[in-house]
Design a protein around this motif. Structure first.
Motif, PDB file in Angstrom:
ATOM      1  N   ILE A  50       0.947   4.134  -3.005  1.00 41.38           N
ATOM      2  CA  ILE A  50       0.771   5.507  -2.879  1.00 41.38           C
ATOM      3  C   ILE A  50       1.783   6.321  -3.518  1.00 41.38           C
ATOM      4  O   ILE A  50       1.625   7.383  -4.196  1.00 41.38           O
ATOM      5  N   ARG A  51       3.040   5.846  -2.977  1.00 40.88           N
ATOM      6  CA  ARG A  51       4.493   6.665  -3.529  1.00 40.88           C
ATOM      7  C   ARG A  51       4.166   6.656  -5.122  1.00 40.88           C
ATOM      8  O   ARG A  51       4.521   7.660  -5.749  1.00 40.88           O
ATOM      9  N   GLY A  52       4.202   5.483  -5.684  1.00 39.26           N
ATOM     10  CA  GLY A  52       4.240   5.327  -7.199  1.00 39.26           C
ATOM     11  C   GLY A  52       3.211   6.319  -7.750  1.00 39.26           C
ATOM     12  O   GLY A  52       3.392   7.063  -8.780  1.00 39.26           O
ATOM     13  N   GLY A 100       0.758  -1.208  -0.063  1.00 34.49           N
ATOM     14  CA  GLY A 100       0.112  -0.104   0.236  1.00 34.49           C
ATOM     15  C   GLY A 100       0.871   1.119   0.026  1.00 34.49           C
ATOM     16  O   GLY A 100       0.493   2.133  -0.755  1.00 34.49           O
ATOM     17  N   GLU A 101       1.845   1.253   0.932  1.00 33.55           N
ATOM     18  CA  GLU A 101       2.748   2.406   0.810  1.00 33.55           C
ATOM     19  C   GLU A 101       3.430   2.515  -0.488  1.00 33.55           C
ATOM     20  O   GLU A 101       3.603   3.661  -0.917  1.00 33.55           O
ATOM     21  N   TYR A 102       4.060   1.509  -0.931  1.00 32.94           N
ATOM     22  CA  TYR A 102       4.621   1.457  -2.342  1.00 32.94           C
ATOM     23  C   TYR A 102       3.720   2.184  -3.461  1.00 32.94           C
ATOM     24  O   TYR A 102       4.160   2.875  -4.205  1.00 32.94           O
ATOM     25  N   PRO A 116      -1.611   3.518  11.600  1.00 28.32           N
ATOM     26  CA  PRO A 116      -1.697   3.312  10.051  1.00 28.32           C
ATOM     27  C   PRO A 116      -0.421   3.206   9.229  1.00 28.32           C
ATOM     28  O   PRO A 116      -0.689   2.703   8.382  1.00 28.32           O
ATOM     29  N   ASN A 117       0.740   3.874   9.867  1.00 26.09           N
ATOM     30  CA  ASN A 117       1.621   3.877   8.716  1.00 26.09           C
ATOM     31  C   ASN A 117       2.857   4.091   9.842  1.00 26.09           C
ATOM     32  O   ASN A 117       2.900   4.668  10.612  1.00 26.09           O
ATOM     33  N   ARG A 118       4.186   3.804   9.545  1.00 26.59           N
ATOM     34  CA  ARG A 118       5.243   3.500  10.391  1.00 26.59           C
ATOM     35  C   ARG A 118       5.679   4.978  10.668  1.00 26.59           C
ATOM     36  O   ARG A 118       6.359   5.288  11.563  1.00 26.59           O
ATOM     37  N   CYS A 119       5.461   5.714   9.723  1.00 27.96           N
ATOM     38  CA  CYS A 119       6.017   7.142   9.812  1.00 27.96           C
ATOM     39  C   CYS A 119       5.128   7.816  10.905  1.00 27.96           C
ATOM     40  O   CYS A 119       5.601   8.947  11.391  1.00 27.96           O
ATOM     41  N   VAL A 120       4.050   7.340  11.379  1.00 24.38           N
ATOM     42  CA  VAL A 120       3.321   8.090  12.220  1.00 24.38           C
ATOM     43  C   VAL A 120       3.939   7.797  13.723  1.00 24.38           C
ATOM     44  O   VAL A 120       3.892   8.776  14.652  1.00 24.38           O
ATOM     45  N   ASN A 159      11.225   7.205  10.585  1.00 29.41           N
ATOM     46  CA  ASN A 159      11.270   5.695  10.009  1.00 29.41           C
ATOM     47  C   ASN A 159      11.192   6.042   8.377  1.00 29.41           C
ATOM     48  O   ASN A 159      11.283   4.861   7.856  1.00 29.41           O
ATOM     49  N   CYS A 160      10.871   7.128   7.937  1.00 29.77           N
ATOM     50  CA  CYS A 160      10.817   7.322   6.570  1.00 29.77           C
ATOM     51  C   CYS A 160      11.541   8.348   6.138  1.00 29.77           C
ATOM     52  O   CYS A 160      11.265   9.522   6.800  1.00 29.77           O
ATOM     53  N   GLU A 161      12.555   8.450   5.358  1.00 29.54           N
ATOM     54  CA  GLU A 161      13.494   9.517   5.174  1.00 29.54           C
ATOM     55  C   GLU A 161      12.512  10.690   4.212  1.00 29.54           C
ATOM     56  O   GLU A 161      13.161  11.648   3.875  1.00 29.54           O
ATOM     57  N   ARG A 162      11.498  10.191   3.892  1.00 32.16           N
ATOM     58  CA  ARG A 162      10.695  11.076   2.943  1.00 32.16           C
ATOM     59  C   ARG A 162       9.711  12.003   3.781  1.00 32.16           C
ATOM     60  O   ARG A 162       9.111  12.943   3.096  1.00 32.16           O
ATOM     61  N   SER A 163       9.521  11.677   5.273  1.00 34.27           N
ATOM     62  CA  SER A 163       8.598  12.157   5.895  1.00 34.27           C
ATOM     63  C   SER A 163       8.751  13.855   5.931  1.00 34.27           C
ATOM     64  O   SER A 163       7.840  14.409   6.167  1.00 34.27           O
ATOM     65  N   GLY A 164       9.839  14.281   5.488  1.00 34.27           N
ATOM     66  CA  GLY A 164      10.044  15.507   5.560  1.00 34.27           C
ATOM     67  C   GLY A 164       9.111  16.647   4.614  1.00 34.27           C
ATOM     68  O   GLY A 164       8.430  17.280   4.941  1.00 34.27           O
ATOM     69  N   ASP A 165       9.061  16.326   3.374  1.00 29.50           N
ATOM     70  CA  ASP A 165       8.305  16.562   2.403  1.00 29.50           C
ATOM     71  C   ASP A 165       7.031  15.869   1.896  1.00 29.50           C
ATOM     72  O   ASP A 165       6.839  16.064   0.836  1.00 29.50           O
ATOM     73  N   CYS A 166       6.659  15.102   2.778  1.00 28.09           N
ATOM     74  CA  CYS A 166       5.434  14.234   2.252  1.00 28.09           C
ATOM     75  C   CYS A 166       3.992  14.552   2.864  1.00 28.09           C
ATOM     76  O   CYS A 166       3.968  14.796   3.826  1.00 28.09           O
ATOM     77  N   ASN A 167       3.344  14.785   1.779  1.00 26.73           N
ATOM     78  CA  ASN A 167       2.073  15.179   1.992  1.00 26.73           C
ATOM     79  C   ASN A 167       1.056  14.062   2.543  1.00 26.73           C
ATOM     80  O   ASN A 167      -0.050  14.392   2.824  1.00 26.73           O
ATOM     81  N   VAL A 168       1.512  12.994   2.308  1.00 24.90           N
ATOM     82  CA  VAL A 168       0.699  11.877   2.794  1.00 24.90           C
ATOM     83  C   VAL A 168       0.672  11.776   4.437  1.00 24.90           C
ATOM     84  O   VAL A 168      -0.062  11.172   5.158  1.00 24.90           O
ATOM     85  N   HIS A 169       1.899  12.009   4.791  1.00 28.06           N
ATOM     86  CA  HIS A 169       2.245  11.728   6.267  1.00 28.06           C
ATOM     87  C   HIS A 169       1.286  12.136   7.058  1.00 28.06           C
ATOM     88  O   HIS A 169       0.625  11.478   8.064  1.00 28.06           O
ATOM     89  N   PRO A 170       0.837  13.635   6.930  1.00 36.18           N
ATOM     90  CA  PRO A 170      -0.382  14.018   7.895  1.00 36.18           C
ATOM     91  C   PRO A 170      -1.764  13.398   7.706  1.00 36.18           C
ATOM     92  O   PRO A 170      -2.362  13.259   8.527  1.00 36.18           O
ATOM     93  N   VAL A 171      -1.680  12.893   6.645  1.00 33.98           N
ATOM     94  CA  VAL A 171      -2.992  12.120   6.411  1.00 33.98           C
ATOM     95  C   VAL A 171      -3.008  10.839   7.389  1.00 33.98           C
ATOM     96  O   VAL A 171      -4.043  10.465   8.065  1.00 33.98           O
ATOM     97  N   TRP A 172      -2.121  10.250   7.390  1.00 26.69           N
ATOM     98  CA  TRP A 172      -1.888   8.975   8.469  1.00 26.69           C
ATOM     99  C   TRP A 172      -2.201   9.425   9.665  1.00 26.69           C
ATOM    100  O   TRP A 172      -2.829   8.775  10.681  1.00 26.69           O
ATOM    101  N   ALA A 173      -1.696  10.660  10.146  1.00 27.25           N
ATOM    102  CA  ALA A 173      -1.829  11.123  11.371  1.00 27.25           C
ATOM    103  C   ALA A 173      -3.231  11.514  11.736  1.00 27.25           C
ATOM    104  O   ALA A 173      -3.682  11.133  12.893  1.00 27.25           O
TER     105      ALA A 173
HETATM  106  S1  SF4 Z   1       3.348   8.376   4.027  1.00 25.72           S
HETATM  107 FE1  SF4 Z   1       5.314   9.889   3.603  1.00 25.72          FE
HETATM  108  S2  SF4 Z   1       6.458   9.906   5.347  1.00 25.72           S
HETATM  109 FE2  SF4 Z   1       4.888   8.241   5.711  1.00 25.72          FE
HETATM  110  S3  SF4 Z   1       5.990   6.238   5.174  1.00 25.72           S
HETATM  111 FE3  SF4 Z   1       4.920   7.072   3.324  1.00 25.72          FE
HETATM  112  S4  SF4 Z   1       6.449   8.358   1.989  1.00 25.72           S
HETATM  113 FE4  SF4 Z   1       7.086   8.074   4.313  1.00 25.72          FE
END
Ligand code: SF4
Ligand code: SF4
Lengths: 138, 138
Positions: free
Chosen positions: A12-14, A8-10, B90-94, B99-113
């Motif tokens: 979304i990224r894609g 699921g994560e992949y 919901p996702n490990r970045c929460v 846990n994810c190097e992309r979390s900095g500029d990831c717009n999906v991240h706050p959705v999981w929160a």
């Molecule tokens: S939602 Fe964004 S920050 Fe969270 S794991 Fe996926 S890419 Fe990384």
DNA sequence: CCTAAAAAGACTTTATATGTCTTTTAGGGG
DNA sequence: CCCCTAAAAGACATATAAAGTCTTTTTAGG
């Protein structure tokens, strides 16, 4: 619990990556996979599922690749997630109360229905356009 | 996706059953298991976890068994679920953005929160007292 | 007809879920 | 002190699902 799988994560990224690109071009799977840091063979499977659901269009052969199936503002995160993870089901009785013989007088049952509704609501309110945009909107 | 495991389902059944009984008595695990239709050995493991978290109290030996650790109106469904399934993620970045190097500029991240918050909110708003009551309240 | 690229499906490996079994510890009663 | 009951602890077993790979086939362009 309730953890999104890698798949699921992949996924979304894609597709978010694709949504951030000009829409009338095709992109090589191998390029997308490299850009979003996902095993190409795995992402291939994921995009095949997307293709079946119409979320992306695929083109084979020379000059082939993938493009977004619809405008990014018309694709919700819910669709993307459900395309690869299946429906959002906190408990099997939510699918069909008959899946549990206790559902008749179970007070927990409606709670799971609420959970499902809330989660779906959040994900449905987010489009690929927002997710692909530069500045955070959410 | 987001499906509760059997363990979680069994855990809820077991403790809700206990919450529906007079609180100052002990109940045999074997009786609880039979009443809620769960393999006794499996329920034993679950109640051991409950016991560690203080959700139930255990008594060994003759006349032993389990009783609820606190008043049913002071135990939320969230506590029960998290006791056996672990935190709702919901996702490990929460858990940790690192846990994810992309979390900095990831717009999906706050959705999981947001998803996490909504789910926790629903489950936190339900107590064992409500779940154990005869008539539906939710 | 040659090459590029996705589609399809079999296959492997790893991790998690779902239990079971055995041994140990604690408690009550004779 | 001995015996019986019941939970605690932890090793063990099995099944299912996740995660990823590999090979073959189909489609399209040049
Ligand atoms: S939602 Fe964004 S920050 Fe969270 S794991 Fe996926 S890419 Fe990384
Ligand atoms: S016992 Fe209640 S919550 Fe659990 S599966 Fe059955 S209906 Fe759903």
């Amino acid at each position: 619990m309730m953890e999104l799988t890698r798949k699921g994560e992949y996924a979304i990224r894609g597709i978010v990556y694709l949504a951030g690109k000009p829409m009338d071009k095709v992109y090589l799977l191998s390029d997308i996979a490299a850009a979003v840091d996902v095993p190409p063979t795995f992402l291939a499977k994921i995009f095949q599922q997307f293709s079946k659901m119409g979320l992306v269009k695929s083109f084979r052969g020379t000059g082939g690749g993938f493009m977004l199936g619809r405008a990014p503002e018309n694709i919700t995160l819910l669709e993307v997630v459900e395309a690869v993870e299946g429906p959002i089901i906190p408990n099997r009785c939510v699918v069909n109360p008959l899946n549990c013989e206790r559902s008749g007088d179970c007070n927990v049952h409606p709670v799971w229905a609420r959970v499902q509704g809330e989660v779906r609501g959040v994900l449905e309110g987010v489009t690929l356009k927002e997710l692909a945009s530069e500045r955070q909107k959410v």
